[in-house]
Design an enzyme around this catalytic site. Structure first.
Site, PDB file in Angstrom:
ATOM      1  N   VAL A  29       8.893  -0.707  -6.928  1.00  0.00           N
ATOM      2  CA  VAL A  29       7.959  -0.835  -5.804  1.00  0.00           C
ATOM      3  C   VAL A  29       8.560  -0.065  -4.646  1.00  0.00           C
ATOM      4  CG1 VAL A  29       6.879  -3.013  -6.497  1.00  0.00           C
ATOM      5  CG2 VAL A  29       8.969  -3.063  -5.144  1.00  0.00           C
ATOM      6  N   SER A  30       7.712   0.364  -3.720  1.00  0.00           N
ATOM      7  CA  SER A  30       8.189   1.204  -2.623  1.00  0.00           C
ATOM      8  C   SER A  30       8.886   0.430  -1.523  1.00  0.00           C
ATOM      9  CB  SER A  30       7.022   1.997  -2.034  1.00  0.00           C
ATOM     10  OG  SER A  30       6.483   2.835  -3.025  1.00  0.00           O
ATOM     11  N   THR A  31       8.462  -0.803  -1.285  1.00  0.00           N
ATOM     12  CA  THR A  31       9.066  -1.582  -0.201  1.00  0.00           C
ATOM     13  C   THR A  31       9.420  -2.975  -0.689  1.00  0.00           C
ATOM     14  OG1 THR A  31       6.923  -2.384   0.559  1.00  0.00           O
ATOM     15  CG2 THR A  31       7.730  -0.349   1.554  1.00  0.00           C
TER      16      THR A  31
END
Length: 193
Positions: free
Chosen positions: A10-12
């Site tokens: 996931v990006s964050t």
């Protein structure tokens, strides 16, 4: 024994891996490497650990293509590296798997598109530079010192009482910039009276 190893990203930190984890487990992945890291980051530690764990005959499984590569060229490079090591690749959402002829074909079409995209970008860049040169513009920063300033600086540096650092400060440049533009100028000797 050949393994199916999953990679989820996931990006964050505030996003969740649950959806990807569930899909990878259903796809038969016994081991899943997970991380929260932006796709823009070159350093993705868990991906590196995952790649080190893979052996010839294994399959790397991701939920979606964009979870693995930062860009299409990056994705193509990663999959090509895996293929050279005898490791298959599978993306669940796009239904691409490189252990079959059809899957390899689809992936190579993606690779060709990535190469085409790089070529277009390169052509546009060269065309833009050529158009700018045709209009009399050249690349790079504008020089810090103009011709008139360089003549003044040369005249000042011929005076033995004036220091190079004082001239540099006066014109708002470094001593290195002065030497780059005017070279070393020996002050003229004072005339005895």
């Amino acid at each position: 024994m050949n393994q199916r190893i999953g990679y989820a990203r996931v990006s964050t930190d505030d996003q969740h891996l649950d959806l990807q984890r569930d899909a990878l487990q259903q796809a038969g992945c016994g081991v899943i490497y997970e991380e929260a890291a932006s796709g823009k980051n070159v350093a993705r530690l868990e991906l590196e650990h995952c790649r080190k764990a893979l052996r010839s005959g294994d399959t790397l499984v991701v939920w979606r293509l964009d979870r693995l590569g930062r860009s299409l060229p990056d994705l193509v490079q990663i999959v090509a590296d895996l293929e050279r090591s005898g490791i298959s690749f599978e993306s669940l959402t796009e239904k691409i798997e490189t252990n079959s002829a059809a899957g390899k074909l689809v992936f190579h079409v993606f690779a060709a598109l990535a190469e085409f995209e790089r070529s277009l970008i390169r052509e546009r860049t060269y065309a833009g530079l050529a158009a700018a040169r045709a209009r009399g513009r050249s690349g790079g920063r504008k020089p810090k010192l103009g011709d008139k300033q360089l003549r003044e600086i040369k005249a000042l540096l011929h005076d033995p009482d004036i220091q190079v650092s004082d001239v540099a400060r006066r014109y708002g440049v470094s001593r290195t910039t002065l030497y780059k533009h005017v070279g070393v100028i020996k002050p003229k000797k004072k005339q005895p009276y």
